[in-house]
Scaffold this motif. Structure first.
Motif, PDB file in Angstrom:
ATOM      1  N   TRP A   4     -31.129  39.087  66.101  1.00  0.00           N
ATOM      2  CA  TRP A   4     -30.944  38.286  64.893  1.00  0.00           C
ATOM      3  C   TRP A   4     -31.187  39.180  63.680  1.00  0.00           C
ATOM      4  N   PHE A   5     -30.183  39.234  62.783  1.00  0.00           N
ATOM      5  CA  PHE A   5     -30.270  40.064  61.574  1.00  0.00           C
ATOM      6  C   PHE A   5     -30.043  39.216  60.320  1.00  0.00           C
ATOM      7  N   HIS A   6     -30.816  39.479  59.273  1.00  0.00           N
ATOM      8  CA  HIS A   6     -30.589  38.820  57.977  1.00  0.00           C
ATOM      9  C   HIS A   6     -29.408  39.489  57.278  1.00  0.00           C
ATOM     10  N   ARG A   7     -28.571  38.679  56.639  1.00  0.00           N
ATOM     11  CA  ARG A   7     -27.446  39.242  55.895  1.00  0.00           C
ATOM     12  C   ARG A   7     -27.351  38.623  54.502  1.00  0.00           C
ATOM     13  N   ASP A 106     -13.402  51.242  34.786  1.00  0.00           N
ATOM     14  CA  ASP A 106     -13.568  52.525  35.464  1.00  0.00           C
ATOM     15  C   ASP A 106     -13.156  52.380  36.925  1.00  0.00           C
ATOM     16  N   ALA A 107     -12.195  53.196  37.366  1.00  0.00           N
ATOM     17  CA  ALA A 107     -11.722  53.124  38.758  1.00  0.00           C
ATOM     18  C   ALA A 107     -12.810  53.548  39.747  1.00  0.00           C
ATOM     19  N   VAL A 108     -13.766  54.377  39.297  1.00  0.00           N
ATOM     20  CA  VAL A 108     -14.875  54.790  40.179  1.00  0.00           C
ATOM     21  C   VAL A 108     -15.760  53.583  40.506  1.00  0.00           C
ATOM     22  N   PHE A 109     -15.946  52.695  39.513  1.00  0.00           N
ATOM     23  CA  PHE A 109     -16.718  51.466  39.725  1.00  0.00           C
ATOM     24  C   PHE A 109     -16.048  50.598  40.789  1.00  0.00           C
ATOM     25  N   GLU A 110     -14.716  50.541  40.758  1.00  0.00           N
ATOM     26  CA  GLU A 110     -13.960  49.778  41.760  1.00  0.00           C
ATOM     27  C   GLU A 110     -14.117  50.406  43.144  1.00  0.00           C
ATOM     28  N   LEU A 111     -14.017  51.721  43.217  1.00  0.00           N
ATOM     29  CA  LEU A 111     -14.163  52.429  44.497  1.00  0.00           C
ATOM     30  C   LEU A 111     -15.538  52.144  45.117  1.00  0.00           C
ATOM     31  N   ILE A 112     -16.587  52.229  44.287  1.00  0.00           N
ATOM     32  CA  ILE A 112     -17.954  52.015  44.781  1.00  0.00           C
ATOM     33  C   ILE A 112     -18.152  50.564  45.220  1.00  0.00           C
ATOM     34  N   SER A 113     -17.699  49.619  44.387  1.00  0.00           N
ATOM     35  CA  SER A 113     -17.915  48.190  44.686  1.00  0.00           C
ATOM     36  C   SER A 113     -17.168  47.765  45.940  1.00  0.00           C
ATOM     37  N   MET A 114     -15.910  48.218  46.064  1.00  0.00           N
ATOM     38  CA  MET A 114     -15.131  47.873  47.248  1.00  0.00           C
ATOM     39  C   MET A 114     -15.717  48.569  48.487  1.00  0.00           C
ATOM     40  N   GLY A 115     -16.139  49.822  48.320  1.00  0.00           N
ATOM     41  CA  GLY A 115     -16.769  50.552  49.429  1.00  0.00           C
ATOM     42  C   GLY A 115     -18.046  49.859  49.888  1.00  0.00           C
ATOM     43  N   PHE A 116     -18.795  49.330  48.937  1.00  0.00           N
ATOM     44  CA  PHE A 116     -20.038  48.589  49.227  1.00  0.00           C
ATOM     45  C   PHE A 116     -19.717  47.374  50.113  1.00  0.00           C
ATOM     46  N   ASN A 117     -18.634  46.667  49.753  1.00  0.00           N
ATOM     47  CA  ASN A 117     -18.234  45.498  50.539  1.00  0.00           C
ATOM     48  C   ASN A 117     -17.771  45.882  51.941  1.00  0.00           C
ATOM     49  N   VAL A 118     -17.107  47.033  52.049  1.00  0.00           N
ATOM     50  CA  VAL A 118     -16.677  47.504  53.383  1.00  0.00           C
ATOM     51  C   VAL A 118     -17.919  47.749  54.251  1.00  0.00           C
ATOM     52  N   ALA A 119     -18.940  48.397  53.670  1.00  0.00           N
ATOM     53  CA  ALA A 119     -20.191  48.647  54.403  1.00  0.00           C
ATOM     54  C   ALA A 119     -20.847  47.324  54.799  1.00  0.00           C
ATOM     55  N   LEU A 120     -20.878  46.359  53.872  1.00  0.00           N
ATOM     56  CA  LEU A 120     -21.451  45.034  54.179  1.00  0.00           C
ATOM     57  C   LEU A 120     -20.684  44.365  55.312  1.00  0.00           C
ATOM     58  N   TRP A 121     -19.342  44.525  55.308  1.00  0.00           N
ATOM     59  CA  TRP A 121     -18.543  43.926  56.381  1.00  0.00           C
ATOM     60  C   TRP A 121     -18.971  44.490  57.742  1.00  0.00           C
ATOM     61  N   TYR A 122     -19.178  45.806  57.819  1.00  0.00           N
ATOM     62  CA  TYR A 122     -19.608  46.416  59.095  1.00  0.00           C
ATOM     63  C   TYR A 122     -20.960  45.846  59.551  1.00  0.00           C
ATOM     64  N   THR A 123     -21.872  45.594  58.598  1.00  0.00           N
ATOM     65  CA  THR A 123     -23.179  45.024  58.992  1.00  0.00           C
ATOM     66  C   THR A 123     -23.001  43.592  59.488  1.00  0.00           C
ATOM     67  N   LYS A 124     -22.086  42.848  58.845  1.00  0.00           N
ATOM     68  CA  LYS A 124     -21.864  41.454  59.260  1.00  0.00           C
ATOM     69  C   LYS A 124     -21.148  41.393  60.621  1.00  0.00           C
ATOM     70  N   TYR A 125     -20.234  42.327  60.834  1.00  0.00           N
ATOM     71  CA  TYR A 125     -19.541  42.399  62.133  1.00  0.00           C
ATOM     72  C   TYR A 125     -20.566  42.705  63.230  1.00  0.00           C
ATOM     73  N   ALA A 126     -21.453  43.659  62.966  1.00  0.00           N
ATOM     74  CA  ALA A 126     -22.503  44.019  63.932  1.00  0.00           C
ATOM     75  C   ALA A 126     -23.393  42.816  64.219  1.00  0.00           C
ATOM     76  N   SER A 127     -23.737  42.068  63.174  1.00  0.00           N
ATOM     77  CA  SER A 127     -24.610  40.905  63.308  1.00  0.00           C
ATOM     78  C   SER A 127     -23.979  39.816  64.173  1.00  0.00           C
ATOM     79  N   ARG A 128     -22.678  39.572  63.942  1.00  0.00           N
ATOM     80  CA  ARG A 128     -21.959  38.555  64.745  1.00  0.00           C
ATOM     81  C   ARG A 128     -21.937  38.939  66.218  1.00  0.00           C
ATOM     82  N   LEU A 129     -21.660  40.202  66.469  1.00  0.00           N
ATOM     83  CA  LEU A 129     -21.558  40.698  67.846  1.00  0.00           C
ATOM     84  C   LEU A 129     -22.924  40.677  68.533  1.00  0.00           C
TER      85      LEU A 129
END
Length: 312
Positions: A4-7, A106-129
């Motif tokens: 069980w993981f907090h998300r 700033d396009a760098v802000f977009e890259l970081i924010s979207m990348g952050f969400n990609v990382a969060l998705w991997y944690t949520k996928y791991a949590s579901r599994l």
């Protein structure tokens, strides 16, 4: 062994049209803008699609980020930044501070924010599994891999991209060092939980399990420390999770250390170690109740009723 993981919730963003009338000249440039729009929309869709797997996520992220690079790096291979870097405004909400968005042109802000969400998705996928009743060895490896990928993305954003922002990260926001550090350490700790579960199933030496559990408890303590100076209003629930996991794995460490002592005929010391385990288990149980009652970002659950907790 089930986990069980907090998300925390995903970041939300405003739509971006990538329409640059007067700037875009010719069909090739229009096609790039159209591809940017569709690949961004596709990636955002996948974040909430329960049928999405790591391969789909990687392909969608690669597709969008490869196009976005043209807004960040100069195309003539020089170290100059792209002239398009500041052409578009991007808005993103926060995982902890909810609905109040931050905006940067700033396009760098977009890259970081979207990348952050990609990382969060991997944690949520791991949590579901990891939350399944009878998780297979292959699934456990997939959980471990996903958490390592997430930690790697967070670390890369922190070291290589966040320092490039013209407007520094606001205090207590996702892109601030304390928060990113907590996310990185939490991923490491949870990946190690998978290793411990495997070691218990394969009946490895109790001394090894105790050492791994102790190290995991220390990871959780470090993550909690990273958040200690944040506003309790939005960090309290997350910190309760980190604290209860710290107590839980300290109890595991004492429990398996007790078995090691017993094997060496140190009966009195073994009993003492198991008494400590009971003490930390009781602490963790009290924190589970508090976690369930604490308001803040994250799921509303009763961790003490979870299989992973009952097994100890």
């Amino acid at each position: 062994m089930t986990h069980w993981f907090h998300r925390n919730p995903l970041k939300a963003t405003a739509p971006v049209s990538f329409n640059y009338y007067g700037v875009v000249t010719g069909p090739a440039a229009s096609k790039i803008c159209s591809d940017l729009r569709s690949s961004r929309a596709r990636l955002l869709e996948l974040f909430t699609d329960l049928s999405c797997n790591p391969e789909m996520m990687k392909n969608a992220a690669d597709s969008y980020f490869s196009l976005l690079q043209g807004f960040i790096n100069s195309l003539d291979e020089s170290t100059q930044e792209s002239k398009l870097r500041y052409i578009q405004n991007f808005k993103w909400t926060d995982t902890l501070q909810g609905q109040v968005p931050s905006a940067q042109q700033d396009a760098v802000f977009e890259l970081i924010s979207m990348g952050f969400n990609v990382a969060l998705w991997y944690t949520k996928y791991a949590s579901r599994l990891a939350g399944k009743e009878n998780i297979t060895e292959d699934e456990a490896k997939e959980v471990h891999r996903s958490l390592k990928i997430a930690a790697g993305i967070f670390k890369h954003l922190k070291e290589s991209h966040i320092p490039k922002l013209i407007t520094p990260a606001e205090k207590g926001r996702d892109l601030e060092a304390r928060l990113i550090e907590a996310y990185i350490i939490q991923c490491q700790a949870e990946a190690q939980e998978v290793t411990i579960a495997r070691a218990i199933e394969l009946k490895h030496a109790p001394g090894l399990i105790a050492a791994l559990a102790y190290e995991t408890a220390n990871f959780y303590q470090k993550a909690d420390h990273a958040l200690s100076s944040l506003e309790p209003a939005y960090s309290a629930k997350w910190r309760k999770y980190l604290h209860l996991k710290m107590c839980f794995y300290t109890a595991y460490a004492y429990c398996y250390h007790g078995q090691t002592l017993l094997a060496s005929d140190k009966c009195g010391e073994a009993i003492r170690s198991l008494q400590e385990a009971e003490k930390f288990y009781a602490k963790a149980e009290a924190l589970c109740k508090e976690y369930g009652e604490t308001k803040g970002p994250g799921p509303t659950v009763k961790p003490s009723g979870h299989l992973f907790f009952r097994k100890l």
